[in-house]
Structure formats: C-alpha cells, structure tokens
Scaffold this active site. Structure first.
Site, PDB file in Angstrom:
ATOM      1  N   GLU A  76       0.814  -1.210   0.000  1.00  0.00           N
ATOM      2  CA  GLU A  76       0.000   0.000   0.000  1.00  0.00           C
ATOM      3  C   GLU A  76       0.855   1.272   0.000  1.00  0.00           C
ATOM      4  O   GLU A  76       0.532   2.233  -0.675  1.00  0.00           O
ATOM      5  CB  GLU A  76      -0.935  -0.025   1.225  1.00  0.00           C
ATOM      6  CG  GLU A  76      -1.847   1.166   1.364  1.00  0.00           C
ATOM      7  CD  GLU A  76      -2.982   1.184   0.329  1.00  0.00           C
ATOM      8  OE1 GLU A  76      -3.096   0.216  -0.446  1.00  0.00           O
ATOM      9  OE2 GLU A  76      -3.712   2.185   0.301  1.00  0.00           O
ATOM     10  N   ASP A  77       1.943   1.255   0.740  1.00  0.00           N
ATOM     11  CA  ASP A  77       2.666   2.516   0.963  1.00  0.00           C
ATOM     12  C   ASP A  77       3.997   2.652   0.232  1.00  0.00           C
ATOM     13  O   ASP A  77       4.628   3.698   0.314  1.00  0.00           O
ATOM     14  CB  ASP A  77       2.942   2.688   2.468  1.00  0.00           C
ATOM     15  CG  ASP A  77       1.659   2.853   3.261  1.00  0.00           C
ATOM     16  OD1 ASP A  77       0.633   3.158   2.631  1.00  0.00           O
ATOM     17  OD2 ASP A  77       1.681   2.677   4.488  1.00  0.00           O
TER      18      ASP A  77
END
Ligand code: MN
Length: 732
Positions: A76-77
């Site tokens: 996600e990051d």
C-alpha cells in the site's frame, strides 16, 4: 528501534526451528521499501511494522505471520508489488500481505459507513486467513499506542473505529489483553476527562486498598493450602474503560461501584478448579446469582472459567475467576494461544489434509465471529469459507448488501428492492459512473440511478447472477409485454367499435366474457393485441345482433391483429380529421383556385422549403425542395411555382409526412412504435410493412404532424427506443 537480530531472537525464543534467512530477508526488504518514510512521531516508518511483528511474537505466531507483519504496509505505501512479494517470499505470505492491503483500503470506506457489525463481517470476509486479522489487530494496537503523535483532529475517528470494530473483534477472537488495551487507549483519546477521572479514582482506591488486596490474596492462598490445593491468586483492578461503561450503563457514580476488584485463581487442572470453588464457598458466603460455570459451558469465543462472587474478608465483596493456566493463556491470547497449546504452530486454515484441532476450533470461532450480536443477522451461520463466494457492498447510507461473487450493480439494485431494479438506468460505484453490467468488488459503495416507469431490458436476465434479480426481470418484462398487447388490443377494439357505431366499455366487455371464453377483460384485450382474437368477433360477442357491413375495408382488422400484417399490405387508421375543410391551404404564391395537394410520397410540412408543381388539369402539388420526386420535373421549368408557407398560428393544422422505421422483430414492437408516435402527438395515417425478416421489420408510416420541428421530435423519440434500429424521413 528493534534490530534485525532482536526480531530473530524474539522468534527463536518460542520457535527454535524458525527460518532465520526468511526473517532477515523480510527485514531488509521492508527497510529498503520504506526507505526514509517517517511516522507522525518522527520515527522512521520502518519502526512501525517491526513493532507490529514484535506484538505478534508475544503471541508466539508462526514465521509467515511475523513476516507478513513486517511487510504489511509495503504494497500500500511503497513501490512493492504483490508479484514481487510472491516471488521473494512465496504465495502464502503474498496472500497475507494482500489481505492486509485490502483491509487498509477498506478503512477509507468505513468513515462513511456506520454499521460496525457489518464492517466486522466484511473484515472477516476479506481476511481469507485468520492470520490476516491477527496482524491487523497488532497493527491497530501499535497505531493506538502511538496515537498521541497523530494530529488531534484524526484521533477521535481512529479511536471510534477501534472501539466499534477492532476491540470487539479482539474480544470475539478471545484476545482479552488486546481488547482491554484497545479499549483503554480509545477511551483515553475519546473522553480524556472521563478517562483521567476514572484512572485517578482507580489508583486512589488501589492505594487505599493495597493492604486489603494483599490480605485477601494471602488469606485465599492459605485457605486453599489447608485443603491441599496449590494455587496462584492474583488480585486485579478492572480497566478504566470497563469501569466507565458500568457507570454509564447503570447510571451510577464511582463510589457506588462494588466490584472494582477481581481475583484470579490459577490452578493446573480442571478438577482443581471445582475443588477451589468448593473451598471458597465453604469459607465465605456466595452472592446469589453470580455463579457461572463457563468450564462446562464455554462462551462462544471458547472462554472458560468459573465465576463467583463471595462476601470475603472484612465483608468485602470479592469477585473470583477460577481457571487453569491453559485457560488463562487462551483468555489472554485467544486464537494464538489456543494454537500453541493444541498443535504447536499448525493452524493454517489451508493446512494439510488432516484438520488440526486448532483449525477446527478456529473454524468454530470464526463461525461465532460471523454470527454477530446484531439483531439483523442477514449473514447468520455463514462460514468463513462461504464468504469467499461473496462480495460485500454498501448503499450510500452504509447498509451492507451481501451478494454472490460476480454480481453486478443490477443484482445490487434488485437486492434492495424489485422496483429499484426495474427502474435502474445507471449507477455510480465509489462515486464514479459505472456500467450496470460491471462486476462488483468487496467494499464497493453502489448508488443506483433510477428512471421511474422504466422496464428492464430482457437481456439483463442472462447477465445477472442472483436468482431474485433474474425472477424479477422475467416478471417485469412479461408484465411489460402483456401491457403492450393489452394497450394495443384496446386501441384496436376502440376503433372496431367506433366503426361499428357501437359504444364500448369494460363493463360491456366483461358481460361478454363467457361468450368470448376468456376470464378477464385484460385477457380479451391482450388476445386481440396478439392477433389471437379478431376484433369483429369481440364486437359480435358484445352485440350479438350486430351485422357486419361490407364497408370493412383495409381499415378493418378482419385479418387479425397488427402482427398479421403481411408485407406490402397496409392498415389505414381512421383518424379524426382535424383539418378545417373551409380553411384555405396556408401557402402563398398559388395561382387562381387550383386544387392543392401534397407530394404523394413523403408530403411536406411547415418548416420545409417548398416548391409547387403545376399539374395541368389537376392542380398544384407541394413538394419539399429536397424531394427526390422533383427530379422528374427537372426539364419542365414552366411547371415550377415559387411558393411559401403562410401559417396562421391561431389556426394550426396537421400536414402529411412519411417515415420509414426499421425495428427489431420482437413481440409488442409495433405497439411500441404506435405508442411513441401517439405520445409525441403524432397521428398515424397508414402503416405499410415494406420488408420482413426473422430479425427486423421495416415499415413505412404515413404521419400527420404540425411542422418540421414536431416531425424531428417524433423521429428523435422513435430513435431513442432500443428496439428501433433506424428511422428516416422519406423526402428528408
Ligand atoms: Mn500499519
């Protein structure tokens, strides 16, 4: 920040056979991926996944779970991808990280949705593996522990979400320690004043009763020893949050709370639990109604203990939980501890052929999780595996709709209500326009756009996946087709009765039902519309004495309904002539009193640029300037007359025009066309079927319209119908 070897050491302590190289690979990979990202606290971001992994080592979890924790924010990051993680760490870990990524995205949705219970279900559904939930809980726990670094504006929402969703989830998974801490941290951020007050009172009371707690502990141990029982007794204070809840629930002040202290008695075996209970009840009187045996009847989350309250030393009410050490571990660590006790680390849901005890237990727990305590249990008794076949979507108001995988927004609409499905014409998924025939994904928020009075296209029936939608569509299309036939039959009958010069009404038709051998007026109308019954037979049934006259020309439908129309045959409509016979033709530039007519093929309407053609001995014919029929007069310029419209707005009349319409061959098509033209205020003068194939019908329609604008509007309305494939004006 934890170092690489710290992590490995922590795991090795409970799992000497751990794959050290795997742990090291994960450490390095996540560290590189997060690079110099920072937390709100200013710490390197990488410290967070490490702390999450550390929490899970306390729960003694397997390598895959620990590695997934280290990697949990990478997809996600950071630049990391699922494919890369699969390649480096294997599909099992890839799947766990993927589950965590999905849940992280879900957090965005949960702001809008107020249904915590349903969100917990959704969470369970998305977490294909219970280890995903364990990592998620540890992730949330670490985020809550560091919440004071987050801007105050965000704290309340995160705390609320924790109280609503994650703390109960931890409780249901039997992880009391995690639940207590999540609740306490949320309470602190949501109601700082109340939290401080309760905390202060608790510690004040703790100080005051310090001697008392120790005294009770010692006395209990002594009494039990006298019975030959070796037990550990631990006094404990209730958590600030549970005290606050009790004060709220019972609307009482702190001073009135009687059971702020509890004692845990820990022994080795189950028989010892009951012997402790007996010994306690012999020495101190029990408080009636407070004894509970969760050993013979465990709670849903497999919590086991004996609960009792006695009037103890100094007339103090003493709450006791009596349990084995094993039960105690399970109470604190839930699923994780259970796995350790029963099967070491073997509790993968997709594990080998033989189902481990822990897995069976796990499944039972998951069942309990999914059952929930909300009264609206629309997913009741559903197993985790079954969730894999489902998608969970939200209405704009946050209601959760469970659908089979592959479901479309049309299924969603029908799941809400048949009428919503029937009237659906479009949708927005997560705020963006989307096709009604797209596949819905877990967590999608779906808004259906409706157009009242709409009929669902029959083709939807094969596109939807839910039985309800399919049945509703079938019902709606049947009803629509029937309504078309009924409407058409009514039109045909009205004309037939008018020609016969006889009044007609539903009451008269009803009286004639036995003679027509039909059960309802609608049946008669639709039979006529379908051409199964001839309109003159209906007239005769209503008026048995009526003799049909010979004037039944092409306008009579003695050959049956419209659908019996053969190629080249035509059907004249008897339309009321709204043209005033006394009114002059509104055209300037005419010579003398010559009779005027309009082009036989295609007519002409105000708005057309026109020319007059002089027909010796007959009069003048008006053509639109673009008419193909004019070409025959090209070499006779003496016959061309320059004419213009001269319309009196107060005395409007209709003018002839001709169109060809090509429609898909399906029942009710002709009725549809007639209705569209009628609804647009056009008069049909004649219809000729010009060609007929299996798939298409082409017809030439003589119309009467007010002007060119009106004609264009009628054509546009026709073109808007899905069954119409083309419309062209003759002479257009
Ligand atoms: Mn995280």
């Amino acid at each position: 920040m934890m170092r690489q070897y710290d992590l490995v050491e922590r795991v090795k302590r409970y799992n000497p056979g751990t794959d050290e190289a795997l742990l090291n690979r994960a450490y390095v990979y996540a560290m590189k991926a997060h690079g110099n990202q920072k937390r709100a606290s200013g710490d390197p971001y990488f410290a967070h996944p490490l702390e999450v992994a550390a929490i899970l080592t306390d729960l003694k979890l397997d390598d895959a779970t620990i590695v997934a924790a280290v990697l949990h924010d990478t997809i996600e990051d950071t630049e990391a991808t699922r494919e890369e993680i699969d390649r480096i760490f294997g599909a099992e870990i890839g799947q766990l990280v993927d589950g965590l990524t999905k849940i992280k995205k879900l957090d965005l949705v949960s702001k809008k949705a107020a249904q915590a219970e349903n969100l917990r279900k959704l969470l369970i559904a998305i977490s294909s593996d219970v280890r995903v939930l364990l990592v998620k809980l540890a992730d949330r726990l670490h985020n809550m522990r560091t919440l004071h670094y987050v801007p105050p504006s965000k704290r309340a929402r995160i705390s609320e979400e924790t109280l609503d969703i994650y703390a109960p989830l931890a409780g249901r998974m039997g992880m009391q320690e995690v639940r207590d801490e999540l609740e306490d941290l949320s309470f602190r951020h949501l109601m700082p004043d109340a939290h401080q007050m309760v905390k202060a009172k608790l510690s004040e009371l703790g100080e005051k009763n310090k001697g008392l707690i120790e005294k009770i502990e010692q006395e209990l141990v002594a009494k039990l020893q006298a019975q030959g029982l070796k037990a550990d007794v631990k006094g404990r204070q209730k958590t600030a949050y549970s005290v606050w809840k009790k004060m709220e629930r019972k609307s009482i002040g702190f001073e009135q709370l009687s059971d702020i202290f509890g004692f845990r008695v820990l022994v080795n075996t189950i028989p010892e639990c009951y012997r402790v209970l007996g010994a306690v009840h012999v020495v101190w009187p029990m408080v009636p109604g407070r004894f509970k045996d969760y050993i013979s009847t465990p709670k849903q989350n497999d919590y086991r203990s004996l609960h009792t309250t006695v009037i103890g030393p100094g007339r103090q009410r003493v709450e006791l939980q009596i349990r084995t050490w094993e039960m105690h571990q399970i109470d604190e660590f839930g699923i994780a501890a259970h796995a350790i006790y029963k099967d070491g680390l073997e509790f993968r849901p997709e594990g080998g052929a033989a189902e481990s005890n822990a897995y069976q237990w796990l499944r039972k727990t998951i069942d309990a999780l999914s059952e929930g305590d909300s009264p609206e249990e629309f997913l009741e008794h559903t197993k985790l595996e079954l969730f894999h076949d489902q998608v969970f979507c939200f209405t704009p108001k946050g209601a959760l709709i469970a659908l089979p995988r592959g479901a479309t927004p049309i299924d969603f609409a029908y799941a809400l209500h048949s009428a919503i499905g029937n009237e659906a014409v479009g949708c927005r998924v997560n705020g963006r326009s989307a096709p009604l025939l797209s596949e819905l994904q877990n967590g999608d928020q779906v808004e259906i756009i409706r157009a009242p009075g709409q009929t669902p296209p029959a083709a939807w029936e094969t596109a939807v996946v839910t039985g309800k939608a399919r049945a509703d569509i079938r019902r709606a299309t049947r009803a629509a087709v029937k309504a078309q036939y009924t409407g058409l039959g009514r039109q045909i009958l009205e004309r037939a009765f008018a020609r016969a010069g006889k009044p007609c009404s539903d009451a008269k038709l009803k009286a004639a039902l036995p003679r027509l051998a039909r059960s309802s007026v609608d049946d008669v109308l639709s039979a006529v519309g379908r051409g199964e019954m001839v309109s003159s037979d209906v007239v005769k049934a209503v008026y048995p004495d009526f003799r049909e006259e010979q004037n039944a020309g092409p306008g009579s439908d003695g050959k049956g309904g419209w659908f019996e129309l053969k190629q080249g045959e035509n059907l004249k409509f008897k339309v009321p002539d709204r043209r005033d016979p006394e009114a002059s033709i509104p055209i300037r530039g005419l010579q003398g009193d010559l009779p005027v007519s309009f082009a036989p093929n295609g007519g002409a309407v105000p708005g057309d640029r026109i020319v007059g053609i002089l027909n010796p001995g007959e009069g003048i014919t008006i053509y639109p300037i673009q008419s193909a029929g004019l070409s025959v007069f090209d070499d006779q310029p003496e016959r061309w007359l320059d004419v213009r419209w001269d319309i009196d707005e107060a005395r409007k009349s209709r003018f002839p025009a001709q169109i060809t319409v090509s429609v898909i061959n399906e029942p009710g098509a002709l009725a549809d066309i007639a209705k569209v033209i009628g609804d647009s205020d056009g008069n049909i003068d004649n219809i000729v079927m010009t060609s007929k194939s299996n798939d298409f019908r082409e017809m030439m329609i003589d119309l009467e319209v007010w002007d060119l604008k009106h004609l264009s509007a009628v054509i546009a309305e026709l073109k808007a119908k899905p069954i119409v494939s083309s419309v062209t004006r003759v002479n257009g």
